[in-house]
Design an enzyme around this catalytic site. Structure first.
Site, mmCIF file in Angstrom:
data_model
loop_
_atom_site.group_PDB
_atom_site.id
_atom_site.type_symbol
_atom_site.label_atom_id
_atom_site.label_comp_id
_atom_site.label_asym_id
_atom_site.label_seq_id
_atom_site.Cartn_x
_atom_site.Cartn_y
_atom_site.Cartn_z
ATOM 1 N N ASP A 45 18.649 -4.099 8.852
ATOM 2 C CA ASP A 45 19.343 -3.316 9.857
ATOM 3 C C ASP A 45 20.345 -3.791 10.027
ATOM 4 O OD1 ASP A 45 19.778 -1.141 11.888
ATOM 5 O OD2 ASP A 45 17.183 -0.714 12.275
ATOM 6 N N ASP A 62 23.462 1.007 11.827
ATOM 7 C CA ASP A 62 23.186 1.265 12.981
ATOM 8 C C ASP A 62 24.697 2.220 12.846
ATOM 9 O OD1 ASP A 62 20.977 1.201 15.121
ATOM 10 O OD2 ASP A 62 22.322 0.319 16.148
ATOM 11 N N GLU A 101 22.923 5.616 9.607
ATOM 12 C CA GLU A 101 22.622 6.518 10.363
ATOM 13 C C GLU A 101 23.731 6.911 11.757
ATOM 14 O OE1 GLU A 101 20.361 6.399 14.873
ATOM 15 O OE2 GLU A 101 21.681 4.436 14.578
ATOM 16 N N ASP A 125 13.012 5.913 16.948
ATOM 17 C CA ASP A 125 13.548 6.697 18.041
ATOM 18 C C ASP A 125 13.393 7.985 18.138
ATOM 19 O OD1 ASP A 125 15.795 4.918 18.273
ATOM 20 O OD2 ASP A 125 17.029 5.175 16.634
#
Ligand code: GLC
Length: 548
Positions: free
Chosen positions: A95, A196, A248, A323
């Site tokens: 990530d 991210d 994302e 999330d």
């Protein structure tokens, strides 16, 4: 080139497996569970950040991009993980949090000390007047998106927590630093990268949001996004023919995503978009509850499948992540039909066009945490919003109920391996409470059942690995007006697959658009052996038919 037979498994490392008795998951814990993942059949693991961080936002507040937080282990542990995973045909995805750093990061600390070079890594603006921030933007975790720093008489931007300062991507040094970090991890054997909130890095202007909202129109899919992504691609992962990347994308559009993840765009391989996970937000507000609008869900998924396919672009497919609340609690029935609905939701996603992501525990139907006291929550978003909603006049019970449905901690509780203490995650008190239901809902229990959810996931994974139609077939919606069923076809040359999913606890009849005599049953969560053109679907039934 993007490999379309991949299946990614997401590990939330803090909650996956503790090996050294500190209530905190770690790399050696993951190594001890690699056989399980190999049996499941996945070929990529995406890890949420394990690098040094004050943990205000569980690792998304990065203090050091190049070293592991010792609570997760050492570089040697990681090298062993890479080797052991490779032996099992599994690659690693990391990530990369590049929209912001922790304010404890050396860059921000040097900025505070007055080093211009590092001050220019972040976004600073003058206030509108004494005590008045530069604009009315709101942080995604509540409150103003600006924080005042007295010594400069300026504010820095933080779209997330006050401890997460936004990086200034207009600065070429920042872009170079980010490429260097990707290359550093590539040299350690990492081929996959999840970026991210990467569509927030290009801010268009800093004016007030005229709708008095959070300002997202000025920083989402901004004017230089595509240029920055192309640059990052060229300077780092694009040099690796084996790479697998996903962005994302917060509140994005198909128009942008066909570029982000277009086959020839040289940006990313695929995108996460979230519109289908807002169908239970009342008036688009996360903290306002409403039952999921099923027709809207269908419409959105269909629109994204068709829109991306039309331009040869690629979706990441998912219900769950760290999330989101657990899908079986949200779109299924986590009591009477837990097993059926978990399989149906899995099947619906896994037969679509795109790359499926499985979030730890999904493969045996983990549910929401349903915490009953605010002291059990750890997530900064949840604890912030708790105060905000109370201040708005909601009762404590009401707010706790909202959190039970919406909090990110619903997905972050320890992995439930078996019925031993803390579900086998750890033999000491974990960093976040284990769920009350681990003695009943756990991987070992599920796998004792010959008809387990795990076995169903194994089967779906094998089908994707072996059937070109699942990897490549074109998506075509069917039964678009049906109010209970999400159904579609996949078509590749003369092959055809029909997937039919009942999202409700009532039986429902469907008439398929064609006679299905020549079809065989590829997947069923009710042991259905054959089908006719008219089928009465059982509660949460999924049925996948195939004709060569
Ligand atoms: C992403 C992450 C989330 C984090 C946020 C800020 O949405 O998935 O967990 O809080 O970015 O980095």
């Amino acid at each position: 080139m993007l490999r379309k037979d991949k299946i990614v498994y997401q590990i939330y490392p803090k909650s996956f497996q503790d090996s050294d008795h500190d209530g905190w998951g770690d790399i050696r814990g993951v190594i001890s569970r690699l056989d399980y993942l190999q049996e499941l059949g996945i070929n990529y693991i995406w890890f949420n950040p394990m690098i040094v961080s004050p943990q205000k936002d569980n690792g998304y507040d990065v203090k050091d991009y190049r070293n592991f937080d010792p609570r997760y282990g050492t570089m040697e542990d990681f090298e062993e993980l890479v080797r052991e995973a490779k032996k099992r045909g599994i690659d690693i995805m990391f990530d990369m949090v590049f929209n912001h750093t922790s304010t404890e990061h050396e860059w921000f600390q040097r900025a505070l000390k007055g080093e211009t070079k590092y001050k220019n890594y972040y976004i600073w603006r003058k206030g509108k007047g004494p005590g008045v921030p530069p604009n009315n933007w709101q942080s995604k975790f509540a409150g103003s998106a600006w924080e005042y720093v007295e010594q400069f008489d300026e504010y820095y931007l933080h779209l997330f927590d006050v401890s997460q300062a936004d990086l200034d991507w207009t600065n070429p040094d920042v872009r170079q630093e980010c490429a260097d970090i990707v290359n550093y991890w590539r040299a350690k054997g990492v081929h996959g990268f999840r970026f991210d909130v990467i569509n927030l890095i290009s801010k268009s202007s800093f004016e007030d949001d005229p709708n008095n909202f959070d300002g997202r129109q000025f920083y989402t899919d901004g004017p230089k996004e595509h240029e920055y992504l192309k640059g990052l691609n060229r300077a780092s992962f694009g040099q690796d023919p084996e790479h697998l990347t996903v962005g994302e994308m917060s509140s994005t559009t198909i128009e942008n995503c066909v570029q982000y993840a277009g086959e020839d765009a040289e940006e990313l391989d695929m995108v996460f978009s979230f519109h289908h996970l807002k169908v239970d937000y009342k008036n688009k507000m996360k903290w306002e509850l409403q039952a999921a609008d099923f027709m809207e869900l269908k419409e959105l998924l269909t629109k994204w499948q068709l829109g991306m396919q039309e331009k040869n672009a690629w979706n990441a497919l998912f219900w769950n992540c760290h999330d989101q609340p657990r899908s079986v609690s949200r779109f299924g029935d986590d009591k009477e039909y837990r097993k059926e609905s978990a399989k149906m939701l899995g099947s619906m996603i896994h037969m679509l066009r795109g790359t499926p992501y499985i979030y730890q525990g999904e493969e045996f139907g983990m549910t929401n945490a349903y915490f009953t006291d605010i002291s059990e929550y750890v997530d900064v978003e949840s604890t912030n919003i708790y105060d905000v909603l109370l201040n708005e006049g909601k009762s404590k019970e009401e707010v706790l109920h909202i959190l039970q449905e919406r909090s990110r901690d619903n997905a972050r509780t320890p992995m439930q391996w078996d019925d031993s203490e803390n579900g086998g995650f750890s033999d000491v008190t974990p960093w976040i409470r284990s769920q009350a239901n681990y003695r009943e809902i756990n991987a070992a229990n599920d796998r004792r059942d010959p008809d387990s959810i795990f076995a169903f996931y194994q089967k779906m994974i094998q089908l994707r690995k072996t059937m070109p139609i699942i990897q490549e077939g074109l998506f075509e919606p069917i039964l678009e007006d049906h109010e209970k069923v999400f159904a579609y076809k996949r078509v590749l040359d003369r092959e055809c697959l029909i997937a039919v999913n009942n999202f409700f606890r009532e039986e429902t009849e469907v008439r398929l658009p064609e006679d299905v005599k020549g079809y065989s049953v590829l997947l069923s969560n009710y042991d259905r052996k054959d089908a006719e053109q008219t089928v009465t679907l059982k509660p949460y039934e999924t049925l996948v038919l195939y004709k060569a």
